[in-house]
Design a protein around this motif. Structure first.
Motif, mmCIF file in Angstrom:
data_model
loop_
_atom_site.group_PDB
_atom_site.id
_atom_site.type_symbol
_atom_site.label_atom_id
_atom_site.label_comp_id
_atom_site.label_asym_id
_atom_site.label_seq_id
_atom_site.Cartn_x
_atom_site.Cartn_y
_atom_site.Cartn_z
ATOM 1 N N SER A 1 -3.665 -1.409 -6.965
ATOM 2 C CA SER A 1 -4.874 -1.839 -7.686
ATOM 3 C C SER A 1 -4.776 -3.252 -8.253
ATOM 4 C CB SER A 1 -5.206 -0.846 -8.804
ATOM 5 O OG SER A 1 -4.132 -0.765 -9.725
ATOM 6 N N ARG B 1 -3.655 3.350 0.278
ATOM 7 C CA ARG B 1 -4.394 2.563 -0.714
ATOM 8 C C ARG B 1 -3.544 1.377 -1.156
ATOM 9 N NH1 ARG B 1 -6.485 6.592 -3.970
ATOM 10 N NH2 ARG B 1 -8.327 6.541 -2.656
ATOM 11 N N VAL C 1 -15.577 5.734 -0.209
ATOM 12 C CA VAL C 1 -14.479 4.769 -0.150
ATOM 13 C C VAL C 1 -14.575 3.807 -1.321
ATOM 14 C CG1 VAL C 1 -14.209 4.898 2.347
ATOM 15 C CG2 VAL C 1 -15.755 3.215 1.379
ATOM 16 N N CYS C 2 -13.425 3.242 -1.673
ATOM 17 C CA CYS C 2 -13.330 2.274 -2.765
ATOM 18 C C CYS C 2 -12.545 1.063 -2.278
ATOM 19 C CB CYS C 2 -12.576 2.895 -3.948
ATOM 20 S SG CYS C 2 -13.381 4.300 -4.679
ATOM 21 N N GLY D 1 -9.681 -1.305 -1.634
ATOM 22 C CA GLY D 1 -8.258 -1.000 -1.547
ATOM 23 C C GLY D 1 -7.947 0.174 -0.638
ATOM 24 N N ASP D 2 -8.962 0.968 -0.292
ATOM 25 C CA ASP D 2 -8.734 2.097 0.603
ATOM 26 C C ASP D 2 -8.430 1.601 2.015
ATOM 27 O OD1 ASP D 2 -9.236 3.838 -1.455
ATOM 28 O OD2 ASP D 2 -11.145 4.575 -0.669
ATOM 29 N N ALA E 1 0.833 -1.199 0.000
ATOM 30 C CA ALA E 1 0.000 0.000 0.000
ATOM 31 C C ALA E 1 0.867 1.248 0.000
ATOM 32 C CB ALA E 1 -0.922 0.002 1.217
ATOM 33 N N LEU F 1 -8.976 8.641 5.299
ATOM 34 C CA LEU F 1 -8.358 7.875 4.215
ATOM 35 C C LEU F 1 -6.884 8.257 4.187
ATOM 36 C CD1 LEU F 1 -8.329 6.127 1.633
ATOM 37 C CD2 LEU F 1 -9.020 8.184 0.377
ATOM 38 N N LEU G 1 -0.987 8.030 1.460
ATOM 39 C CA LEU G 1 -1.540 9.184 0.737
ATOM 40 C C LEU G 1 -1.258 10.442 1.559
ATOM 41 C CD1 LEU G 1 -4.939 7.539 -0.284
ATOM 42 C CD2 LEU G 1 -2.802 7.641 -1.600
#
Length: 142
Positions: free
Chosen positions: A114, A111, A67-68, A70-71, A16, A108, A19
């Motif tokens: 992907s 991440r 949120v998505c 992987g967050d 990860a 957040l 951020l």
């Protein structure tokens, strides 16, 4: 390049990125807390999310809404009285961050890459169905 850490759960290793532009205080506190090992547990209210308890204590919320998968979020429990006041949450599928008190304020701060989302989803479903698993969070140094 962003600072990176890994989450190891059994034979799974997830990388990860922090951020730091979105949550600099949370990223710094998390980085300073590494390494740590804790149980990953399925959440009750938010959907496809597992979490690990942490000793990180922040007084500020660098609030995030959507949120998505992987967050990775820090939950300071600023508006509810959770028995476990601080947690790191990993989103592995559809989710809306919530608590028994309603919407949950989360930071957040990282991440998962992907290309690892499908594997993360499979692990999350396994934790949801079979119960907790030990996870190790550690720095990736240059």
């Amino acid at each position: 390049m962003a600072r990176q850490f890994k989450i190891e759960v059994e034979d799974h290793v997830f990388v990860a990125d922090l951020l730091e532009d979105k949550a600099p205080q949370t990223c710094e506190a998390f980085w300073n807390a590494l390494p740590f090992e804790q149980e990953m547990i399925q959440v009750k209210w938010s959907g496809h999310v597992s979490y690990a308890l942490t000793d990180i204590e922040l007084e500020v919320a660098e609030c995030s809404r959507g949120v998505c998968p992987g967050d990775i979020l820090y939950n300071p429990h600023v508006h509810d009285a959770a028995e476990h006041p601080h947690e790191v949450s990993v989103v592995y599928g559809p989710a809306a961050m919530a608590s028994v008190a309603g919407f949950a304020i989360m930071n957040l701060f990282a991440r998962v890459h992907s290309n690892q989302i499908d594997e993360l989803y499979d692990l999350g479903i396994e934790i949801s169905r079979k119960g907790l698993k030990m996870a190790k969070f550690s720095r990736i140094e240059d």
